[in-house]
Design a protein around this motif. Structure first.
Motif, PDB file in Angstrom:
ATOM      1  N   ALA A  17       0.807  -1.223   0.000  1.00  0.00           N
ATOM      2  CA  ALA A  17       0.000   0.000   0.000  1.00  0.00           C
ATOM      3  C   ALA A  17       0.839   1.273   0.000  1.00  0.00           C
ATOM      4  CB  ALA A  17      -0.923  -0.002   1.216  1.00  0.00           C
ATOM      5  N   SER A  18       2.161   1.130   0.033  1.00  0.00           N
ATOM      6  CA  SER A  18       3.039   2.302   0.165  1.00  0.00           C
ATOM      7  C   SER A  18       2.948   3.266  -1.012  1.00  0.00           C
ATOM      8  CB  SER A  18       4.487   1.855   0.366  1.00  0.00           C
ATOM      9  OG  SER A  18       4.934   1.094  -0.750  1.00  0.00           O
ATOM     10  N   SER A  19       2.525   2.768  -2.177  1.00  0.00           N
ATOM     11  CA  SER A  19       2.424   3.634  -3.362  1.00  0.00           C
ATOM     12  C   SER A  19       1.080   4.341  -3.464  1.00  0.00           C
ATOM     13  CB  SER A  19       2.661   2.798  -4.625  1.00  0.00           C
ATOM     14  OG  SER A  19       1.658   1.793  -4.753  1.00  0.00           O
ATOM     15  N   ILE A  20       0.154   4.034  -2.566  1.00  0.00           N
ATOM     16  CA  ILE A  20      -1.191   4.627  -2.620  1.00  0.00           C
ATOM     17  C   ILE A  20      -1.166   5.984  -1.911  1.00  0.00           C
ATOM     18  CG2 ILE A  20      -3.612   4.339  -1.990  1.00  0.00           C
ATOM     19  CD1 ILE A  20      -3.157   1.315  -1.988  1.00  0.00           C
ATOM     20  N   PRO A  21      -1.574   7.054  -2.576  1.00  0.00           N
ATOM     21  CA  PRO A  21      -1.571   8.374  -1.938  1.00  0.00           C
ATOM     22  C   PRO A  21      -2.526   8.418  -0.743  1.00  0.00           C
ATOM     23  CG  PRO A  21      -1.837   8.547  -4.328  1.00  0.00           C
ATOM     24  CD  PRO A  21      -2.007   7.107  -3.975  1.00  0.00           C
ATOM     25  N   ALA A  22      -2.209   9.243   0.234  1.00  0.00           N
ATOM     26  CA  ALA A  22      -3.069   9.398   1.412  1.00  0.00           C
ATOM     27  C   ALA A  22      -4.447   9.887   0.991  1.00  0.00           C
ATOM     28  CB  ALA A  22      -2.438  10.384   2.392  1.00  0.00           C
ATOM     29  N   GLY A  23      -5.485   9.222   1.502  1.00  0.00           N
ATOM     30  CA  GLY A  23      -6.856   9.618   1.216  1.00  0.00           C
ATOM     31  C   GLY A  23      -7.453   9.048  -0.048  1.00  0.00           C
ATOM     32  N   ALA A  24      -6.667   8.296  -0.826  1.00  0.00           N
ATOM     33  CA  ALA A  24      -7.172   7.723  -2.075  1.00  0.00           C
ATOM     34  C   ALA A  24      -8.282   6.707  -1.792  1.00  0.00           C
ATOM     35  CB  ALA A  24      -6.042   7.061  -2.845  1.00  0.00           C
ATOM     36  N   LYS A  25      -9.317   6.724  -2.604  1.00  0.00           N
ATOM     37  CA  LYS A  25     -10.446   5.804  -2.436  1.00  0.00           C
ATOM     38  C   LYS A  25     -10.292   4.538  -3.264  1.00  0.00           C
ATOM     39  CE  LYS A  25     -13.147   8.126   0.395  1.00  0.00           C
ATOM     40  NZ  LYS A  25     -13.583   7.598   1.700  1.00  0.00           N
ATOM     41  N   THR A  26      -9.468   4.609  -4.322  1.00  0.00           N
ATOM     42  CA  THR A  26      -9.243   3.440  -5.171  1.00  0.00           C
ATOM     43  C   THR A  26      -7.776   3.390  -5.593  1.00  0.00           C
ATOM     44  OG1 THR A  26      -9.819   4.668  -7.188  1.00  0.00           O
ATOM     45  CG2 THR A  26     -11.594   3.455  -6.083  1.00  0.00           C
ATOM     46  N   ALA A  27      -7.340   2.215  -5.991  1.00  0.00           N
ATOM     47  CA  ALA A  27      -5.986   2.017  -6.503  1.00  0.00           C
ATOM     48  C   ALA A  27      -5.947   0.672  -7.216  1.00  0.00           C
ATOM     49  CB  ALA A  27      -4.957   2.079  -5.381  1.00  0.00           C
ATOM     50  N   SER A  28      -4.783   0.338  -7.790  1.00  0.00           N
ATOM     51  CA  SER A  28      -4.636  -0.940  -8.502  1.00  0.00           C
ATOM     52  C   SER A  28      -3.317  -1.604  -8.108  1.00  0.00           C
ATOM     53  CB  SER A  28      -4.692  -0.715 -10.020  1.00  0.00           C
ATOM     54  OG  SER A  28      -5.954  -0.232 -10.418  1.00  0.00           O
ATOM     55  N   VAL A  29      -3.228  -1.971  -6.845  1.00  0.00           N
ATOM     56  CA  VAL A  29      -2.029  -2.621  -6.313  1.00  0.00           C
ATOM     57  C   VAL A  29      -2.004  -4.090  -6.743  1.00  0.00           C
ATOM     58  CG1 VAL A  29      -0.891  -3.340  -4.164  1.00  0.00           C
ATOM     59  CG2 VAL A  29      -1.885  -1.052  -4.355  1.00  0.00           C
ATOM     60  N   SER A  30      -0.822  -4.623  -6.962  1.00  0.00           N
ATOM     61  CA  SER A  30      -0.690  -6.034  -7.337  1.00  0.00           C
ATOM     62  C   SER A  30      -1.292  -6.945  -6.265  1.00  0.00           C
ATOM     63  CB  SER A  30       0.789  -6.381  -7.527  1.00  0.00           C
ATOM     64  OG  SER A  30       0.963  -7.778  -7.673  1.00  0.00           O
ATOM     65  N   MET A  31      -1.977  -7.978  -6.714  1.00  0.00           N
ATOM     66  CA  MET A  31      -2.602  -8.916  -5.775  1.00  0.00           C
ATOM     67  C   MET A  31      -1.572  -9.787  -5.040  1.00  0.00           C
ATOM     68  SD  MET A  31      -4.280 -11.830  -8.267  1.00  0.00           S
ATOM     69  CE  MET A  31      -5.087 -10.662  -9.383  1.00  0.00           C
ATOM     70  N   VAL A  32      -0.326  -9.734  -5.482  1.00  0.00           N
ATOM     71  CA  VAL A  32       0.731 -10.520  -4.843  1.00  0.00           C
ATOM     72  C   VAL A  32       0.854 -10.165  -3.365  1.00  0.00           C
ATOM     73  CG1 VAL A  32       3.230 -10.893  -4.747  1.00  0.00           C
ATOM     74  CG2 VAL A  32       2.047 -10.900  -6.944  1.00  0.00           C
ATOM     75  N   TRP A  33       0.679  -8.871  -3.029  1.00  0.00           N
ATOM     76  CA  TRP A  33       0.839  -8.442  -1.639  1.00  0.00           C
ATOM     77  C   TRP A  33      -0.228  -9.044  -0.739  1.00  0.00           C
ATOM     78  CZ3 TRP A  33       5.444  -6.790  -0.944  1.00  0.00           C
ATOM     79  CH2 TRP A  33       6.106  -6.101  -1.958  1.00  0.00           C
ATOM     80  N   LEU A  34      -1.453  -9.131  -1.237  1.00  0.00           N
ATOM     81  CA  LEU A  34      -2.526  -9.763  -0.470  1.00  0.00           C
ATOM     82  C   LEU A  34      -2.267 -11.253  -0.294  1.00  0.00           C
ATOM     83  CD1 LEU A  34      -6.084  -8.402  -1.452  1.00  0.00           C
ATOM     84  CD2 LEU A  34      -5.161  -8.733   0.841  1.00  0.00           C
ATOM     85  N   ILE A  35      -1.810 -11.892  -1.346  1.00  0.00           N
ATOM     86  CA  ILE A  35      -1.535 -13.330  -1.283  1.00  0.00           C
ATOM     87  C   ILE A  35      -0.439 -13.614  -0.256  1.00  0.00           C
ATOM     88  CG2 ILE A  35      -0.639 -15.310  -2.586  1.00  0.00           C
ATOM     89  CD1 ILE A  35      -1.987 -14.056  -5.089  1.00  0.00           C
ATOM     90  N   LEU A  36       0.621 -12.805  -0.269  1.00  0.00           N
ATOM     91  CA  LEU A  36       1.702 -12.974   0.712  1.00  0.00           C
ATOM     92  C   LEU A  36       1.205 -12.724   2.134  1.00  0.00           C
ATOM     93  CD1 LEU A  36       4.699 -11.250  -1.127  1.00  0.00           C
ATOM     94  CD2 LEU A  36       4.481 -13.682  -0.573  1.00  0.00           C
ATOM     95  N   ALA A  37       0.354 -11.710   2.291  1.00  0.00           N
ATOM     96  CA  ALA A  37      -0.189 -11.409   3.626  1.00  0.00           C
ATOM     97  C   ALA A  37      -0.992 -12.587   4.154  1.00  0.00           C
ATOM     98  CB  ALA A  37      -1.062 -10.160   3.561  1.00  0.00           C
ATOM     99  N   TYR A  38      -1.851 -13.160   3.317  1.00  0.00           N
ATOM    100  CA  TYR A  38      -2.649 -14.298   3.748  1.00  0.00           C
ATOM    101  C   TYR A  38      -1.767 -15.502   4.076  1.00  0.00           C
ATOM    102  CZ  TYR A  38      -7.349 -12.467   3.014  1.00  0.00           C
ATOM    103  OH  TYR A  38      -8.516 -11.767   3.146  1.00  0.00           O
ATOM    104  N   PHE A  39      -0.681 -15.679   3.345  1.00  0.00           N
ATOM    105  CA  PHE A  39       0.220 -16.806   3.628  1.00  0.00           C
ATOM    106  C   PHE A  39       0.843 -16.662   5.020  1.00  0.00           C
ATOM    107  CE2 PHE A  39       4.575 -18.459   3.761  1.00  0.00           C
ATOM    108  CZ  PHE A  39       4.326 -19.806   3.555  1.00  0.00           C
TER     109      PHE A  39
END
Length: 582
Positions: A467-489
């Protein structure tokens, strides 16, 4: 084939499956369908609440949806302390399981009506039903195993926990697909949760005699031996003061959850003020009760209380999965595919993720059926109906995936990763603990808890980086799903180090006469965690505006790492208080 070890329960329960009594797998599937209903409903609840009215949702704000999520997921862990006491004193664990399952079935059916009145009424039935069901399953499991064979009992809890997560896995897929599919809708998702809860209840009801006297209704005749006498323990009677303080704590807990949703709590002091009376009352109850127990029991119960305190930090972060992590997947994650090759890769992976666990579960069902079909044919019949429906649904879902032109990863799909990793890794963890125990280097319970918290923190490090590339206050973004997959692991590996271990330690450290009550107390920590975690999650937009979405996820990095370090420092003292139970 009969086991060389004598297990509790009926003669039929002396038959073994994978080295364990067949009754374990009756509990396995019962818990699986209960978790199917809970997690399936939880997976779509926030999405349903924030969806536009044109799609059948309520169009609530994120904050309001996450507050209700906090109240629901917290309260289902509050009522077990009362349900556990009722099971111990009056109903017995088996009757409590059946009553709880029936109430939850009714709750899911009411939710399918999709009105605000149905929403609150249905959730009310689910909360009460869970109070009867949840603290009553694990005591039945614990009584089946000889006290001297703690390693086998630990392995049983790991297998049981696989059933929990098998339910998570299937429930999220089926209810998530039905609820978000335009051909069906939210009521189908809620209705499916109720259907499988009902079938799971019937499966348990028609096989209940396999447990013999385990979990039966207590004998309350005047000349009957007390629970303490039955187990050779010293009775510590509940005084009127104890009952009054416990009742006050539950009432304050309920009023707290209502107050959070009704009153305008716009400052930290107001929020603290409304929850402080509940915290004081429940801590007073625990401390005053502990003082009355014999020294060894008091020390061991103190360890349960301390571990319960630390598990709060685990679950308040982990349970972001159904709230803020769901929102992250929905609004901030790139879920569409730019090439046919990537879409086909997802289709293949998704097929593997569904087929392999279902093949494993079906294999276990077939093995169980061969063992108990003659004695309990109706139980096998209703369990078989569940599997037929699931296989048909899985086939339809995968067919749609392979024939969809504009394929997008469903938001609920990410939630299945946790359960898939559990099912895949749980046997490895069980073997690892056995090998470490054999070589006399197995970590203590507190160290395992610290490991779980540390790994959970690593998962949130992944989200913070993503999420580090998402600007503060942004309502939407298109971050790679890899980060979510790693978090769940990492979250899953942490969960395997802490959750089944926690259940096993409550069983080993608690007096048998109050076993269901102590599981209720242990789940009380989940109430505090889910409620607190949900409330923190409801501030995702405000916090993201001020310190960014990455900063929001970092909150859970600090809480997880800090509590892990403190547990390591307390390890030596806690081991001493266990009096030889490690």
């Amino acid at each position: 084939m009969s086991s060389a070890i004598s297990f509790g329960g009926s003669k039929e329960n002396q038959k073994t499956l994978l080295g364990h009594p067949v009754g374990l797998f009756v509990l396995f599937f019962t818990e699986m369908w209960e978790r199917f209903s809970y997690t399936g409903m939880r997976a779509i609840l926030v999405l349903f609440l924030i969806s536009e009215t044109s799609t059948g949702g309520f169009a609530w704000s994120r904050a309001d949806a996450l507050v209700l999520y906090a109240i629901y997921t917290g309260a289902v862990y509050l009522t077990p302390i009362i349900g556990g006491w009722i099971a111990d004193q009056f109903l017995g664990s088996r009757n409590s399981v059946i009553i709880g399952a029936l109430l939850m079935t009714i709750g899911h059916a009411i939710l399918a009506l999709e009105t605000e009145m149905a929403l609150y009424t249905g959730i009310g039935f689910l909360i009460i039903g869970t109070g009867f069901f949840k603290p009553s399953m694990t005591p039945i499991l614990g009584e089946m195993y000889p006290d001297k064979n703690l390693i086998l009992k630990d392995a049983a809890y790991t297998i049981f926990y696989m059933g929990v997560n098998a339910g998570y896995f299937v429930g999220i897929i089926i209810c998530g697909w039905l609820g978000t599919n335009e051909k069906f809708g939210w009521s189908w998702g809620f209705g499916a949760a109720g259907l499988f809860m009902f079938l799971g209840m019937l499966q348990f009801y028609f096989a209940r005699k396999i447990f013999g006297d385990i979990g039966s209704k207590p004998n309350r005749k005047k000349d009957a031996p007390s629970a303490a006498e039955k187990y050779g323990e010293t009775e510590v009677k509940f005084t009127k003061g104890d009952s009054g303080l416990l009742g006050l704590s539950v009432v304050l807990g309920i009023l707290t959850t209502i107050g959070w949703n009704v009153f305008e709590l716009d400052t930290v002091w107001k929020k603290l003020g409304i929850i402080l009376p509940f915290i004081i009352s429940i801590l007073s109850f625990i401390i005053l009760r502990l003082k009355k127990y014999p020294t060894v029991e008091r020390n061991r119960l103190t360890v349960v209380a301390v571990l319960s305190f630390f598990i709060v930090f685990f679950w308040l972060a982990f349970e972001q999965a159904g709230g803020t992590m769901t929102i992250f997947a929905e609004d901030y994650t790139q879920r569409s595919f730019t090439t046919d090759a990537s879409a086909n890769t997802f289709r293949t992976v998704s097929l593997i993720l569904t087929i392999i666990p279902m093949l494993i579960l079906t294999y276990v069902f077939i093995l169980l059926s061969r063992k108990i079909a003659k004695a309990y044919p109706l139980s096998v019949l209703f369990l078989g109906i569940c599997f037929v429906i699931i296989w048909i649904a899985m086939g339809v879902i995968n067919y749609e995936n392979f024939h969809s032109e504009n394929l997008e990863v469903p938001t609920a799909w990410f939630g299945t990763l946790n359960a898939f990793f559990i099912i895949s890794l749980a046997p490895l963890f069980s073997k690892m603990w056995k090998a470490l125990n054999k070589n006399k280097i197995e970590p203590s319970g507190p160290i395992k808890f610290a490991m779980g918290l540390f790994l959970l923190g690593i998962g949130f490090v992944m989200l913070a980086i993503g999420a580090s590339s998402i600007p503060a206050g942004a309502k939407t973004a298109s971050v790679s799903m890899v980060w979510l997959i790693l978090a769940y692991f990492f979250h899953t590996v942490g969960e395997l180090a802490i959750s089944p271990v926690g259940l096993s330690y409550v069983n080993k450290l608690s007096p048998k006469r109050i076993m269901a009550l102590m599981f209720g107390v242990f789940y009380l920590a989940n109430f505090i965690a889910n409620f607190t975690g949900g409330i923190i999650g409801s501030y995702i937009d405000d916090i993201s505006k001020s310190i960014s979405l990455s900063g929001f996820f970092s909150i859970f990095v600090y809480s997880s790492f800090g509590s892990a370090l403190l547990l390591i420092l307390l390890n030596k003292k806690l081991r001493k208080l266990m009096h030889g139970i490690h």
